[in-house]
Design a protein around this motif. Sequence first.
Motif, PDB file in Angstrom:
ATOM      1  N   CYS A 190       2.901   0.718  -9.398  1.00 18.67           N
ATOM      2  CA  CYS A 190       1.912   1.474  -8.621  1.00 18.67           C
ATOM      3  C   CYS A 190       1.069   0.550  -7.753  1.00 18.67           C
ATOM      4  O   CYS A 190       0.239   1.023  -6.986  1.00 18.67           O
ATOM      5  CB  CYS A 190       1.014   2.286  -9.551  1.00 18.67           C
ATOM      6  N   GLU A 243       2.314  -0.950  -2.022  1.00 15.84           N
ATOM      7  CA  GLU A 243       1.710  -0.072  -1.015  1.00 15.84           C
ATOM      8  C   GLU A 243       2.547   1.190  -0.823  1.00 15.84           C
ATOM      9  O   GLU A 243       2.035   2.266  -0.573  1.00 15.84           O
ATOM     10  CB  GLU A 243       1.570  -0.829   0.317  1.00 15.84           C
ATOM     11  N   GLY A 244       3.867   1.039  -0.942  1.00 13.10           N
ATOM     12  CA  GLY A 244       4.740   2.181  -0.687  1.00 13.10           C
ATOM     13  C   GLY A 244       4.886   3.139  -1.856  1.00 13.10           C
ATOM     14  O   GLY A 244       5.604   4.130  -1.753  1.00 13.10           O
ATOM     15  N   PHE A 245       4.207   2.855  -2.970  1.00 10.50           N
ATOM     16  CA  PHE A 245       4.427   3.647  -4.186  1.00 10.50           C
ATOM     17  C   PHE A 245       4.163   5.133  -3.963  1.00 10.50           C
ATOM     18  O   PHE A 245       4.903   5.982  -4.452  1.00 10.50           O
ATOM     19  CB  PHE A 245       3.525   3.119  -5.305  1.00 10.50           C
ATOM     20  N   GLN A 246       3.103   5.434  -3.228  1.00  8.61           N
ATOM     21  CA  GLN A 246       2.783   6.846  -2.972  1.00  8.61           C
ATOM     22  C   GLN A 246       3.009   7.249  -1.519  1.00  8.61           C
ATOM     23  O   GLN A 246       2.723   8.385  -1.152  1.00  8.61           O
ATOM     24  CB  GLN A 246       1.326   7.150  -3.356  1.00  8.61           C
ATOM     25  N   ALA A 247       3.500   6.319  -0.695  1.00  9.53           N
ATOM     26  CA  ALA A 247       3.670   6.646   0.720  1.00  9.53           C
ATOM     27  C   ALA A 247       4.675   7.773   0.879  1.00  9.53           C
ATOM     28  O   ALA A 247       5.738   7.758   0.259  1.00  9.53           O
ATOM     29  CB  ALA A 247       4.125   5.414   1.494  1.00  9.53           C
ATOM     30  N   HIS A 287       1.865   9.594   5.541  1.00 11.11           N
ATOM     31  CA  HIS A 287       0.626   9.790   4.791  1.00 11.11           C
ATOM     32  C   HIS A 287       0.708   9.012   3.489  1.00 11.11           C
ATOM     33  O   HIS A 287       1.728   9.007   2.816  1.00 11.11           O
ATOM     34  CB  HIS A 287       0.450  11.296   4.512  1.00 11.11           C
ATOM     35  N   PRO A 311      -1.725   8.514   0.091  1.00  8.51           N
ATOM     36  CA  PRO A 311      -2.982   8.791  -0.608  1.00  8.51           C
ATOM     37  C   PRO A 311      -3.600   7.543  -1.236  1.00  8.51           C
ATOM     38  O   PRO A 311      -4.776   7.546  -1.559  1.00  8.51           O
ATOM     39  CB  PRO A 311      -2.596   9.787  -1.704  1.00  8.51           C
ATOM     40  N   SER A 312      -2.825   6.498  -1.449  1.00  9.07           N
ATOM     41  CA  SER A 312      -3.401   5.268  -2.014  1.00  9.07           C
ATOM     42  C   SER A 312      -3.052   4.101  -1.097  1.00  9.07           C
ATOM     43  O   SER A 312      -2.362   3.168  -1.486  1.00  9.07           O
ATOM     44  CB  SER A 312      -2.883   5.036  -3.431  1.00  9.07           C
ATOM     45  N   GLY A 350      -7.271  -1.819  -2.868  1.00 10.63           N
ATOM     46  CA  GLY A 350      -8.332  -1.567  -3.848  1.00 10.63           C
ATOM     47  C   GLY A 350      -8.097  -0.277  -4.613  1.00 10.63           C
ATOM     48  O   GLY A 350      -8.296  -0.209  -5.828  1.00 10.63           O
ATOM     49  N   GLN A 351      -7.665   0.759  -3.908  1.00 10.57           N
ATOM     50  CA  GLN A 351      -7.362   2.027  -4.594  1.00 10.57           C
ATOM     51  C   GLN A 351      -6.266   1.832  -5.625  1.00 10.57           C
ATOM     52  O   GLN A 351      -6.295   2.407  -6.701  1.00 10.57           O
ATOM     53  CB  GLN A 351      -6.868   3.057  -3.574  1.00 10.57           C
ATOM     54  N   ARG A 352      -5.285   1.019  -5.282  1.00 11.62           N
ATOM     55  CA  ARG A 352      -4.150   0.851  -6.202  1.00 11.62           C
ATOM     56  C   ARG A 352      -4.547   0.031  -7.419  1.00 11.62           C
ATOM     57  O   ARG A 352      -4.134   0.324  -8.542  1.00 11.62           O
ATOM     58  CB  ARG A 352      -2.973   0.219  -5.452  1.00 11.62           C
ATOM     59  N   ARG A 368      -6.445   2.317  -9.600  1.00 10.78           N
ATOM     60  CA  ARG A 368      -5.542   3.239 -10.283  1.00 10.78           C
ATOM     61  C   ARG A 368      -4.921   2.592 -11.519  1.00 10.78           C
ATOM     62  O   ARG A 368      -4.848   3.182 -12.592  1.00 10.78           O
ATOM     63  CB  ARG A 368      -4.432   3.672  -9.324  1.00 10.78           C
TER      64      ARG A 368
END
Lengths: 278, 698, 338
Positions: free
Chosen positions: C269, C272-276, C281, C283-284, C288-290, C293
Amino acid sequence: MIDLTPRKLHLLDSYEDGRDARHFSFRIDFPQAHDLATMPGQFFMLAVPGVGEAPFTYVSPPNLYGHFNALIRRMGNLTDALFALRPGDTLGYRGPFGKGWPLFFSPRRVLVVAGGCGLAPLAGLIDEASREHLSSRLSVVYGARRDEDQILARERLRWKLAIPFIETLDDAAAGQRRGTPLDHFDEVFATVQPDTLLCCGPESLMLGAARASVEHGIQPSRIWVSLERRMHCGVGLCGHCYIGASYACLDGPTYRYDRFLALTGATDSCAAPALQRC
Amino acid sequence: MNVVPSVCTFCGVGCGIGLRVENDRVVGVEPQPGHPVSQGQLCAKGWSTSFAIDAGHRLTRPLIKEHGRFRPASWDEALERVANEFGVARDAAGPTAVGVISCARATNEDNYAAQKFARAVLGTHNIDHCARICHSPSVAGLVRTLGSGAMTNGIADIDLADVILVIGADVTENHAMIGARMLRAQARGARLIVIDPRRTRLARLADIHLQPRLGTNIALLNGLLQIILANGWENSAFLASRCEDTGPLRHHLSDVTPERTSAKTGIAVADLEEVARLYSQARAAYLAYGMGITQFQSGTNNVIAVSNLALACGQVGRPGTGINPLRGQNNVQGACDMGCLPNVYPGYQDASALAVQARFGEAWSVTSPVTPGLTSLGMTRAARDGALRALMIIGEDPVLTDPDQNQVAHALGALDFLVVLELSMTETARLADVVLPAASFAEKDGTFTNCERRVQRVRRAVTPPGEAKADWKILAELAVRMGYPGMDWEDAEAVFDEMALLTPIFSAMTYARLDEHHGLQWPCDAARPQGSPFLHEERFPLGKGRLLPVTNVAPDECPDAEYPFFLTTHRLHFQYGGGSMTRHSPLLEREIPAGLLSMHPDDGGALGLHDRQAVRVRSRRGELETRVRLTDEVPRGTVAMPYHFREAPCNRLTNDAQDPITHMPELKACAVAVEGLPAGEAPNAEAGAAEVIRHVHS
Amino acid sequence: MSTHELAEVERLRRHLAQSRRLYEVRDDGQGGRHWQEVGPKDFTPLEPEGDPPPFSAKLFFFAERELLFRFDGGQFYSSLPEVRPQAIFGLHACDLQAIAYQDRFFAQDPHYQARRHATLLVGVECRESCSNGFCSLVESGPLVGDGLADLVLVRRDDARGWWLRVGSAAGAEAIRELRLPTNLDGCQATRESNAARVALAQLHDRELLDGVAALNAGQVSADTWETLGTHCFGCSGCTQVCPTCSCFAPLEQVGASGEVQHERVWDSCLYEGFQAEASGHNPSASPGQRVQRFWLHKFGEPFREQFGHYGCVGCGRCDRVCPGGIGVHGVIGEVGRP
């Protein structure tokens, strides 16, 4: 035990339905009883062999024969490969997954707000409402950037005859409504006085619509949004679709707004500004 | 399941990894906590090793091209074809008409075999590898000032430094475990100074970041030196005892002033003075640099300017100090050490010296070639002119990685015969007449030499896929077919032993001793059986160090009205080279940013571009389409692109203006124009590729 | 469950290795320590103390590359791993707690469960704290919780032999033929003193609990997370070695014959591409967000409520593997400081 192996799915047909978007008909090989329990707003994993799997929502849920429809916009490798297939080609299917829209029409006045491709997950619900003569209970505001970005052309023709259905465009021509759905909220709230909001579209639109609805007096607990997240397994294991301590594939993609706020606010303070950015 | 200790192959740092093997397949890696270089850590590339060498996308059989298409062939047929074609070319036009480009990713054993094959079997010094386009200026520059071109100190010296100065190197992304060590040093109190036109991660974390204009390295380094000399901050004792007369250099700097340096580089005088003071007054200052120094037409002089600074401050020859070029490929040091360079035999023994020629001639039972050899770019040019007929390329992808892609493809297309030894089908391999499947590092025994001169063992952990073989083995079989029996080695260890026998700086190394010591750093001989953690303690190979006057040379091509932006190139943490290994990882592939062209938001605003908009990038040599990424990592007026991607090969744009000494092309600076494509349009990966494709099919 | 006397631990190992593949952590002589297969004729003494190996046992169950299904052009075929009985010998309490955590997470996953059911877990209770560990603070050690292992080794204070605690029917069955004498004299006292000794050594890590409190109270600013995020190289090391990390990505490959193989592979997680999403779009999107998380997943109260335990078992592996210095001590140790 869960099974992560797709079932066989046949591509029956497809037609162009919006810019870079096609409206697909599929048939599940050997449909099963639970296929009939599919609810509007749920999703399925479509496997394009050799490329991978991705989540899509139903425009119409599977019927007795396993037939269902989906509206798919071309976005990347998988959809490129899908758009190159022909009727009769074999795909893979897993689903249905997640939570759909709440179905509780009778005593409520429901406002549906959709943006761009966000109309697709709401189609089954709008269909149901327009069929069951609940027109006084449900109205739709559909926004898109330009008219070529609008989807579900055939369905919209039908719906417009049955229910209040407002279309608005960012780049509107003469005679068309201009602006985002939010720009028409005062009018909509004045005329239909909704007490429930169902919303699907870009996250910025959904959060904007939710906030505006709260300002117009809708309780956060009577607002539902449908979140898009990257998904790989659909069964709460792969970890990609997290929203705080929740997985969108299990608890969503449809979230009650107050629960969504609790998830992102209570455990994800730093995600909130990011959501507003997009 | 078992775990086989090995060495990571994704850069020159040489981290220790354990290959986790299940059912004869590498399924993952583990870090080696006790490894002297990596200390139990790895970067994203290292962690993704299993995907890179997966059998799924590998070449498994020799391929012969017929009527423009490859067909599988037996080893017999393929090798016979290669032997014949090289024979024909040599007979028709002499041994200078054939050549070998070896591989900075292959083992020392493979590289030793490659240069021996060129010199002993083909009879030519036409042997080179990609060091040409990374650190040949380091070798040339440091040979002129010190007499030896490698990192003077080790990676562990970072732990002993109180100032760390990084110039033109994106260390946390490209040499991540060295970057990590620098950050640990900073955390324990060392001052970290980064000089880079880009605002890299390390620059953001550094105590001081100097952001010079592109192409002003020498002006900056001369300026720092002038401040040091003007303040008497130089190390007089060191200069007196260890270096030649500094008079010419002092004279050369006499009209430099801090203000002029500031005007030229765009760095404030106070910052220049602070850095000059910190570096010169440090108890031990560790200087590391990368291709931001070498990839210029003034590359060799840039290196000399770096060397001048370090020598003047006496920051060489002690623990915690040094002049340390950070090498790119995992075995670029070894490929140089093994003599895969036209001008030297293994161990940097001068190929033009009669005694050396005689020594190797006797050892190999051949008459040594006397005609000077060609560099890889020289071979490309000779191919274009028809002077080079047959070429072997081992594991390199010059179509993607060399400057001016159209010219390279054109040159390779002009050859009578091209054979490529490769793991998988690369852009260059597509142009070949014969492609031979090679074994990866996990499938063979051998050694790699990391950037700090540490020779380390890799071990066969799994069987090669299909019929793939180690490069040295392929070369040995080819030699036999060409009538030369002297390469018929039993195993990799026998290759190493032969090499060590003929190479003084390796003479005390054996596989067993490498195992015992976690690798050994050369020179490792009877006098230094434990190897040499750092060099030049008492004297330089030249005797005294030389401080040579050098003058700033602007890039060959600067922005103008037509091409208003400087383009510089860089690398991403998640990718390696042309991506022939890293792009097989679904995770690393996912990390590729949508926008490959980095541009300052102000420049983007002036052009009316929004983030991720598709753009066309043009230079005088070619054009491509990609998406723009608006970021303050680059200064205004400069755009940057990573070079890994065949969809957006920035080397189609770069300039092949060269360093006159090493022929290093100026990959770090050229002029481009950028224009937005209509909103909503996607970049076309084929745009500008027409000419290249034509060569592929010709 | 019973407690037995065991004079020679290697005898137990040789016995278990006779009828199953047995894995134990071994030094490779090149700076590595790995789970390696040990045969029934191996007499190497067990080295029970010291830091846990770089990898926990999770790779035995949640395989880093697992074939899920194949497609031959006409049909999809599910693929379950071929498992053989195996024993993991010498697991520390922290890693056993992590297995219990993943047992729960993967309860409905047939691949995980197939591998897990074929495995005998043999724990060993630590007498000393390892260098980065803080098991006592997150209630995962040094004593092995009830039911977390089939067999547990407890070293006698006089270092002359062991107690062997049987934790399951499978454990009892595995040692039945050895006919070990039952004896629990002093065992409990030794365990209690081990627990006290380890807890005392880990006392200085109590600041971590302040960090956990700050994290859960939302007292860590977005700026702090972004500063930490700048230190994250995105290498994936923490998630690779974390014994409870469980995220995976698909990898679909087409073989030469056209057959499609669909694997799942370990993911992280922190990428950078984990939630891309395909639309671009994300979301993370910020590092810092990651980073936030990752730590919420390890120490967030909502997850603790779901799993009955923190996602962190206090093994300290992330500290060792992180090139940016933002392992558990570098993050949780810092964010709790006033």
